[in-house]
Scaffold this active site. Structure first.
Site, mmCIF file in Angstrom:
data_model
loop_
_atom_site.group_PDB
_atom_site.id
_atom_site.type_symbol
_atom_site.label_atom_id
_atom_site.label_comp_id
_atom_site.label_asym_id
_atom_site.label_seq_id
_atom_site.Cartn_x
_atom_site.Cartn_y
_atom_site.Cartn_z
ATOM 1 N N ASP A 1 -8.339 29.731 -15.005
ATOM 2 C CA ASP A 1 -8.693 30.463 -13.781
ATOM 3 C C ASP A 1 -7.431 30.848 -13.017
ATOM 4 O O ASP A 1 -6.608 29.986 -12.721
ATOM 5 C CB ASP A 1 -9.595 29.551 -12.927
ATOM 6 C CG ASP A 1 -9.927 30.177 -11.589
ATOM 7 O OD1 ASP A 1 -9.960 31.419 -11.510
ATOM 8 O OD2 ASP A 1 -10.172 29.410 -10.633
ATOM 9 N N ASP B 1 -11.377 30.766 -8.007
ATOM 10 C CA ASP B 1 -12.823 30.667 -7.726
ATOM 11 C C ASP B 1 -13.499 29.605 -8.600
ATOM 12 O O ASP B 1 -14.716 29.460 -8.596
ATOM 13 C CB ASP B 1 -13.519 32.027 -7.885
ATOM 14 C CG ASP B 1 -13.478 32.544 -9.319
ATOM 15 O OD1 ASP B 1 -12.832 31.890 -10.185
ATOM 16 O OD2 ASP B 1 -14.078 33.594 -9.589
ATOM 17 N N ASP C 1 -10.960 33.426 -16.038
ATOM 18 C CA ASP C 1 -11.015 34.890 -15.949
ATOM 19 C C ASP C 1 -10.092 35.536 -16.976
ATOM 20 O O ASP C 1 -9.318 34.853 -17.663
ATOM 21 C CB ASP C 1 -10.687 35.366 -14.518
ATOM 22 C CG ASP C 1 -9.475 34.636 -13.942
ATOM 23 O OD1 ASP C 1 -8.480 34.485 -14.675
ATOM 24 O OD2 ASP C 1 -9.533 34.215 -12.763
ATOM 25 N N ASP D 1 -18.242 39.651 -28.370
ATOM 26 C CA ASP D 1 -19.579 39.141 -28.644
ATOM 27 C C ASP D 1 -20.552 40.287 -28.447
ATOM 28 O O ASP D 1 -20.498 40.970 -27.423
ATOM 29 C CB ASP D 1 -19.893 38.019 -27.640
ATOM 30 C CG ASP D 1 -20.532 36.827 -28.295
ATOM 31 O OD1 ASP D 1 -21.577 37.018 -28.934
ATOM 32 O OD2 ASP D 1 -19.999 35.718 -28.161
ATOM 33 N N ASP E 1 -24.463 38.098 -31.868
ATOM 34 C CA ASP E 1 -25.230 36.985 -31.310
ATOM 35 C C ASP E 1 -26.689 37.011 -31.776
ATOM 36 O O ASP E 1 -27.319 38.073 -31.796
ATOM 37 C CB ASP E 1 -25.200 37.108 -29.775
ATOM 38 C CG ASP E 1 -25.924 35.973 -29.080
ATOM 39 O OD1 ASP E 1 -25.451 34.837 -29.184
ATOM 40 O OD2 ASP E 1 -26.971 36.227 -28.447
ATOM 41 N N GLU F 1 -24.251 35.563 -36.302
ATOM 42 C CA GLU F 1 -24.742 34.231 -35.950
ATOM 43 C C GLU F 1 -26.204 34.115 -36.371
ATOM 44 O O GLU F 1 -27.071 34.788 -35.835
ATOM 45 C CB GLU F 1 -24.619 33.999 -34.438
ATOM 46 C CG GLU F 1 -24.964 32.568 -34.062
ATOM 47 C CD GLU F 1 -25.580 32.417 -32.680
ATOM 48 O OE1 GLU F 1 -25.385 31.360 -32.072
ATOM 49 O OE2 GLU F 1 -26.278 33.344 -32.208
ATOM 50 N N HIS G 1 -19.097 26.830 -28.177
ATOM 51 C CA HIS G 1 -19.641 26.691 -26.823
ATOM 52 C C HIS G 1 -21.097 26.228 -26.824
ATOM 53 O O HIS G 1 -21.651 25.985 -25.761
ATOM 54 C CB HIS G 1 -19.517 28.029 -26.097
ATOM 55 C CG HIS G 1 -20.384 29.080 -26.724
ATOM 56 N ND1 HIS G 1 -20.143 29.566 -28.002
ATOM 57 C CD2 HIS G 1 -21.500 29.692 -26.289
ATOM 58 C CE1 HIS G 1 -21.084 30.432 -28.296
ATOM 59 N NE2 HIS G 1 -21.921 30.538 -27.283
ATOM 60 N N ASP G 2 -21.728 26.163 -28.000
ATOM 61 C CA ASP G 2 -23.122 25.710 -28.086
ATOM 62 C C ASP G 2 -23.231 24.312 -28.667
ATOM 63 O O ASP G 2 -24.331 23.840 -28.969
ATOM 64 C CB ASP G 2 -23.933 26.650 -29.002
ATOM 65 C CG ASP G 2 -24.142 28.010 -28.380
ATOM 66 O OD1 ASP G 2 -24.140 28.103 -27.139
ATOM 67 O OD2 ASP G 2 -24.303 28.976 -29.139
#
Ligand code: NOJ
Length: 586
Positions: A26, A30, A34, A103, A217, A270, A344-345
Site C-alpha cells: 500500500d 488507506d 495498490d 484475470d 476465472d 481455472e 488467494h483462494d
C-alpha cells in the site's frame, strides 16, 4: 523424450508470480494495496527472477468478492489507483522483460455493472444478458430464504458455491436471477451471442493495451445444462453437475479461441470443479478446440476438503501424488498444467502441506516440488518468504464471503453452536489465510501500509519478512531464487521444463521420489514429507546404481556433492529434506 518431440512455448519455460493487489503493498495509507505499490516492488520481482505476473482483478468493483465482482471491465478500482497507474505497471514490467496477465472474470459480473442495471430494467439490449427466471410454487414448503414473494421458491434447487440458494429475487424485474457465487455476482448468459461479443470486444481492448494473456476465472461454469435441472441426489442439488464442465463451455471457448486467443498468449483456465473428466481436460487444452495454454485444476487442493469449511479435513501423501501423477499423464501428449499449492483462494502451503515446526525446510521442499514437476510453477505472493496461516481467534476477523457466509448460516440454522466450536477447521481452511498482507519488514504493519490494514497482519512478521529473508543466505527467498533460475539454466533448463516425469514411490506415506528425463539426462528428486527422519527407499532398478549423481540443489547442508546413485539407496533424509540430483540417464 527427444528434441523433435517437444513443443517449446515461452510460457512453459516461465515462472508465474501471482499478485493479489489488495494485500501486496500500500502506498497511499488507506490500508489496501495498490498499483503504485506493485510498481514500487517491480525490482523485487525482477531480483527474484520471475517471468510473468498474474494480477488478480483490479477492475472497478464494489468488492463484494474482492474484485471478482466487476462493475466496469475497462476501469481500475479507485482503491488500486487509475488506468495511468496500470499503464505504468505494465511498462515497468515489460521494460524488465516480465510479462503481465490479467484475470478475466466473465462467468459473472457485479450486480452494479451497467449490463445488469439495464438487464434488471428489462432493457431490450441487455434484458437477456443474465439468467432470469420466474420462481416456482413452493408447494407450501417453507423456503429457507426469506427472499421473494410469499409462496414462491427459487426457479430450481441449485446452491451457490458460497453457500445458500443460487438465486436471488430482484424487486425491479420481479424475477429471480442466477448467481453461482455471491448474490452480487449474477451469472452472465453465455448462450446469448451478444454477451459473447461484448466479452470478446473487452478482451481485444485489453490485448491492445499490451497484456500478454489472461487467467480465466471460474471458466468451467460458463455452460449451463438445458432446463437447469435440479438433482437432489448430487452435491449442491446438482449445481456442479449441471453448471460445471457442461459441454457448452467448450463451444464458447472454441469460439473465443478462434476470435481472440489464437495468438502467442498465455491463457490459464481455472477449472474449479471437484474433478475434471479426462475428455474435458483434453478439450480445454486442445489447440484446435478451446486452446487454453494450461489449466489450474483443484483436484489436489480438494483432497482435504469436506462439504463445508467448518468440517476438518485430512490429506495423505499418496493421494496428493496420485492426483498430480494423473495430471502429468493427462498432459503428457498435449496440454500443460499450472503447478501450485497455494493462491488467494487457499491457505498458506507451509501450514497446510508442510510443517510450521519445520517452516523453513518445508517451505523449501514444497517449492522444490512445484519447480521440478512438469508444468509451469506459480508462486503466490509471500510463498517465497515461507508465509504461514494467520492465528484466527474470532469470526469477525475474517473478511471473506466464502468463509463468513457458510459459518454464519450454519450458526443460524443451529448446525453449529458457535464459531469457537468450528474455529480450528475454519482457521485452517479459510481463503483469508492467503490474503493477509505480504510481510515486507518486521516493522509496523510489516511495512505493508502506513494506515490501518484491511485485514490482519500475521504476528510472525517478526521473523518471517522479506527484509530479513534477503539478508539471510539460507532463507526460503534465496532458495526460491535458485529454483526459479533452474528453468533458464543452460545445462538443466530443458530437463527441468520438458523432461518426462516418472513417479518412483506412489504408495509411500512420506517419501516422494521421482525422475525427470530428457535426452539422456535425468533429474532425481527425493523429498521427505515428514517431521521425522525417513530412509530413502529407492527402487534399485529405477536408476543405474553405478551412475554419478551430482547434487543440484538441497535444503540442508550436505557433505560431498557428488555421489553414486547406488549410495542413495539407504540414505536417511532429515525432516522435510529435499534433494535434487543431476544424473546421467544412459
Ligand atoms: C475464483 C476466484 O479465484 C475466487 O477468488 C472468486 O471468488 C471466484 N472465482 C468467483 O469469481
Amino acid at each position: 523424450m527427444i528434441e523433435s518431440e517437444i513443443e517449446r512455448r515461452w510460457w512453459k519455460e516461465a515462472v508465474v508470480y501471482q499478485i493479489y493487489p489488495r494485500s501486496f503493498n500500500d502506498t497511499d495509507g488507506d490500508g489496501v494495496g495498490d498499483l503504485p505499490g506493485i510498481v514500487e516492488k517491480v525490482d523485487y520481482l525482477d531480483d527474484l527472477g520471475i517471468d510473468v505476473v498474474w494480477l488478480n482483478p483490479v477492475y472497478e468493483s464494489p468488492n463484494a468478492d474482492n474484485g471478482y465482482d466487476v462493475s466496469d471491465y475497462r476501469a481500475i478500482m479507485d482503491e488500486f489507483g487509475g488506468m495511468a497507474d496500470w499503464e505504468e505497471l505494465s511498462k515497468a514490467l515489460h521494460e524488465r522483460d516480465m510479462r503481465l496477465i490479467m484475470d478475466l472474470v466473465v462467468n459473472h459480473t457485479s450486480d452494479e455493472h451497467e449490463w445488469f442495471v439495464r438487464s434488471r430494467e428489462d432493457d431490450p439490449e441487455y434484458g437477456e444478458f443474465y439468467w432470469w427466471r420466474e420462481g416456482v410454487d413452493s408447494g407450501g414448503v417453507e423456503w429457507t430464504s426469506e427472499e421473494g414473494p410469499d409462496g414462491e421458491a427459487p426457479p430450481n434447487g441449485w446452491q451457490s458455491i458460497f453457500g445458500g440458494p443460487a438465486w436471488a429475487y430482484d424487486e425491479t424485474r420481479e424475477a429471480w436471477y442466477l448467481h453461482l457465487f455471491d448474490r452480487k455476482q449474477p451469472d452472465l448468459h453465455w448462450r446469448n451471442p451478444a454477451v459473447r461479443e461484448a466479452i470478446y470486444e473487452m478482451m481485444e481492448w485489453w490485448l491492445e493495451k499490451g497484456v500478454d494473456g489472461f487467467r480465466l476465472d471460474a471458466i468451467a461454469h460458463l455452460g449451463k445444462a438445458e432446463g437447469l435441472p435440479t438433482d437432489l441426489d448430487e452435491p449442491m442439488n446438482g449445481t456442479m453437475k449441471h453448471a460445471g464442465n457442461d459441454p457448452r463451455v467448450h463451444e464458447y471457448l472454441t469460439e473465443m479461441n478462434e476470435r481472440v486467443l489464437s495468438r502467442e498468449l498465455l491463457t490459464v483456465g481455472e477449472v474449479g470443479t471437484s474433478t475434471v473428466p479426462d475428455e474435458d481436460a483434453h478439450a480445454y487444452l486442445d489447440p484446435e478446440r478451446d486452446g487454453l495454454s494450461m489449466l489450474v485444476h483443484f483436484e489436489h487442493v480438494n483432497i482435504d476438503r469436506e462439504d463445508s469449511i467448518y468440517e476438518p479435513g485430512e490429506w495423505t501423501l499418496p493421494e496428493l501424488k496420485s492426483v498430480l501423477d494423473r495430471w502429468d499423464g493427462l498432459t503428457e501428449e498435449e496440454g500443460w498444467v499450472a503447478q501450485y499449492l497455494s493462491n488467494h483462494d487457499q491457505p498458506r502451503q507451509v501450514s497446510r502441506f508442510g510443517s510450521e515446526t519445520y517452516r523453513r525446510e518445508s517451505a523449501k521442499l514444497l517449492g522444490t516440488l512445484l519447480h521440478t514437476l512438469r508444468g509451469t510453477p506459480f508462486v503466490y505472493q509471500g510463498e517465497e518468504l515461507g508465509m504461514t496461516n494467520y492465528p484466527w481467534t474470532s469470526l469477525s476477523e475474517f473478511e471473506d464471503v466464502a468463509t463468513r457466509n457458510p459459518v454464519e448460516r450454519a450458526i443460524e440454522r443451529g448446525d453449529v453452536e458457535s464459531f469457537e466450536e468450528v474455529r480450528e477447521a475454519v482457521a485452517a481452511e479459510s481463503r483469508d489465510n492467503g490474503r493477509t498482507p505480504v510481510q515486507w519488514t518486521d516493522g509496523e504493519n510489516a511495512g505493508f501500509t502506513d494506515g490501518e490494514p484491511w485485514i490482519g497482519i500475521n504476528p510472525d512478521k517478526e521473523t518471517v519478512n522479506a527484509a530479513a529473508a534477503r539478508e539471510d543466505p539460507d532463507s526460503v527467498w534465496h532458495y526460491y531464487r535458485e529454483l526459479i533460475s533452474l528453468r533458464s539454466d543452460d545445462e538443466v533448463g530443458d530437463l527441468v521444463v520438458y523432461g518426462e516425469y516418472e513417479q518412483l514411490t506412489p504408495e509411500h506415506e512420506s517419501l516422494w521420489i521421482y525422475t525427470r528425463t530428457f535426452e539422456g539426462e535425468r533429474l532425481l528428486v527425493a523429498l521427505n514429507f515428514s517431521d521425522g527422519r525417513t530412509t530413502i527407499d529407492l527402487p534399485t532398478d529405477a536408476v543405474d546404481a553405478g551412475v554419478t549423481a551430482d547434487l543440484l540443489l538441497a535444503n540442508y547442508a550436505i557433505e560431498g556433492a557428488v555421489t553414486a546413485v547406488g549410495d542413495l539407496a539407504d540414505l536417511v533424509l532429515r525432516p522435510w529434506e529435499a534433494r535434487v540430483y543431476h544424473v546421467d540417464a544412459e
